[in-house]
Design an enzyme around this catalytic site. Sequence first.
Site, PDB file in Angstrom:
ATOM      1  N   ARG A 153      75.184  79.892  94.720  1.00 61.58           N
ATOM      2  CA  ARG A 153      73.757  80.128  94.458  1.00 61.58           C
ATOM      3  C   ARG A 153      72.881  79.172  95.262  1.00 61.58           C
ATOM      4  NH1 ARG A 153      76.506  81.307  89.708  1.00 61.58           N
ATOM      5  NH2 ARG A 153      76.497  79.124  89.075  1.00 61.58           N
ATOM      6  N   GLU A 167      85.017  69.836  85.063  1.00 61.32           N
ATOM      7  CA  GLU A 167      85.166  69.477  83.653  1.00 61.32           C
ATOM      8  C   GLU A 167      86.630  69.103  83.366  1.00 61.32           C
ATOM      9  OE1 GLU A 167      83.513  72.460  81.191  1.00 61.32           O
ATOM     10  OE2 GLU A 167      83.906  71.327  79.348  1.00 61.32           O
TER      11      GLU A 167
HETATM   12  P1  AMP Z   1      78.208  70.093  87.619  1.00 62.87           P
HETATM   13  O1  AMP Z   1      79.133  69.726  88.736  1.00 62.87           O
HETATM   14  O2  AMP Z   1      78.802  69.848  86.256  1.00 62.87           O
HETATM   15  O3  AMP Z   1      76.844  69.445  87.764  1.00 62.87           O
HETATM   16  O4  AMP Z   1      78.006  71.662  87.671  1.00 62.87           O
HETATM   17  C1  AMP Z   1      77.095  72.227  88.574  1.00 62.87           C
HETATM   18  C2  AMP Z   1      77.608  73.483  89.194  1.00 62.87           C
HETATM   19  O5  AMP Z   1      78.212  74.346  88.243  1.00 62.87           O
HETATM   20  C3  AMP Z   1      76.473  74.270  89.812  1.00 62.87           C
HETATM   21  O6  AMP Z   1      76.903  74.813  91.047  1.00 62.87           O
HETATM   22  C4  AMP Z   1      76.131  75.331  88.797  1.00 62.87           C
HETATM   23  O7  AMP Z   1      75.839  76.551  89.431  1.00 62.87           O
HETATM   24  C5  AMP Z   1      77.384  75.456  87.919  1.00 62.87           C
HETATM   25  N1  AMP Z   1      77.072  75.341  86.478  1.00 62.87           N
HETATM   26  C6  AMP Z   1      77.464  74.339  85.646  1.00 62.87           C
HETATM   27  N2  AMP Z   1      77.059  74.549  84.386  1.00 62.87           N
HETATM   28  C7  AMP Z   1      76.382  75.726  84.408  1.00 62.87           C
HETATM   29  C8  AMP Z   1      75.687  76.497  83.396  1.00 62.87           C
HETATM   30  N3  AMP Z   1      75.601  76.094  82.121  1.00 62.87           N
HETATM   31  N4  AMP Z   1      75.094  77.650  83.787  1.00 62.87           N
HETATM   32  C9  AMP Z   1      75.161  78.075  85.078  1.00 62.87           C
HETATM   33  N5  AMP Z   1      75.793  77.400  86.060  1.00 62.87           N
HETATM   34  C10 AMP Z   1      76.395  76.236  85.742  1.00 62.87           C
END
Ligand code: AMP
Length: 223
Positions: free
Chosen positions: A106, A143
Site C-alpha cells: 500500500r 509480530e
Molecule cells: P508494523 O511493522 O507492526 O508497524 O506493521 C506495519 C505494516 O503492517 C504496514 O505495512 C501495514 O500495512 C500493516 N499493518 C499492521 N497492522 C495493521 C492493521 N491493523 N491494519 C492494516 N494494516 C496493518
Amino acid sequence: MVTVIVRSVSDEAIQTCFLAPGLLRFARNDEFLAVTAKQGNESAMTFDLDIKNTVRTIPDYPKPGILFRDITTLLADARAFRRAVDELVHPWAGSKIDKVAGIEARGFILGGAVAHQLSAGFVPIRKKGKLPHKTVSMSYALEYGTDEMEMHVDAVQPGERVILVDDLIATGGTAEGAVKLLRQIGATVVAACFIIDLPDLGGAAKLRALDVPVRALIAFEGH
Ligand code: AMP
C-alpha cells in the site's frame, strides 16, 4: 500564511491556518484535523473530508483479534485520497526531496502519489526476492518472527533526501527496517509518513527514537 493557536474545550492547543480567503485549516501538534470553508453567506461549513470515516475497519482480519484498517475505501474516494496526499506532503511542499520510498504494497500507491506531488523520484521497498537487479536487504521484526525487505542498491544515491511512506504504522518493525535499509545505502531519511498511526503499539515512538520525524494523519486506539 498566518497561524493562530486557539484552545479547544479540552484545552488542547489547536493551530488554525488561513489557507486562502474563507478557507481554514485546523491542526493539533501539526496533525491535520479538518478544513472548513465559508461558502457565500453560509456559516463556516466543514468539508466532508473526515479521512477517518473513509477508512474501513474489518474485525478479525487476517486473524482473530486484529482490527484491519482498510484504506482501499479511502483510496476509492477521490476527495479523501487527494486530501490525504496533500496533507502528507504539506510540510515538504517547496523543499528539496530527492526520493520517496514506498513500502510494499500500500506504500506504493500512496508513495507514488506523494512523489508526484513533490516532484521526487519513487523507490520501492519490496519483500525478499521480488526485485530484478542487485539489492541490499534488511531483516525486520514481525509480530511472530522476522522477515526480509529489499531495495535496489542503486535506488538512492548517498546523501539523497528521502521520505518514507506507508499506509499504517503499528509496532514500527516494518518502518524501522526500511529506515535502516535506506541509511545503509547512505540516504538521509527526512521523515516517515503514514495515513494511520496505532499509537498504543509504539511504532511512531520507535521511529522518533531513531531521529526520524513521523507524520501520521489519523490515529486509532488499540490494535
Ligand atoms: P508494523 O511493522 O507492526 O508497524 O506493521 C506495519 C505494516 O503492517 C504496514 O505495512 C501495514 O500495512 C500493516 N499493518 C499492521 N497492522 C495493521 C492493521 N491493523 N491494519 C492494516 N494494516 C496493518
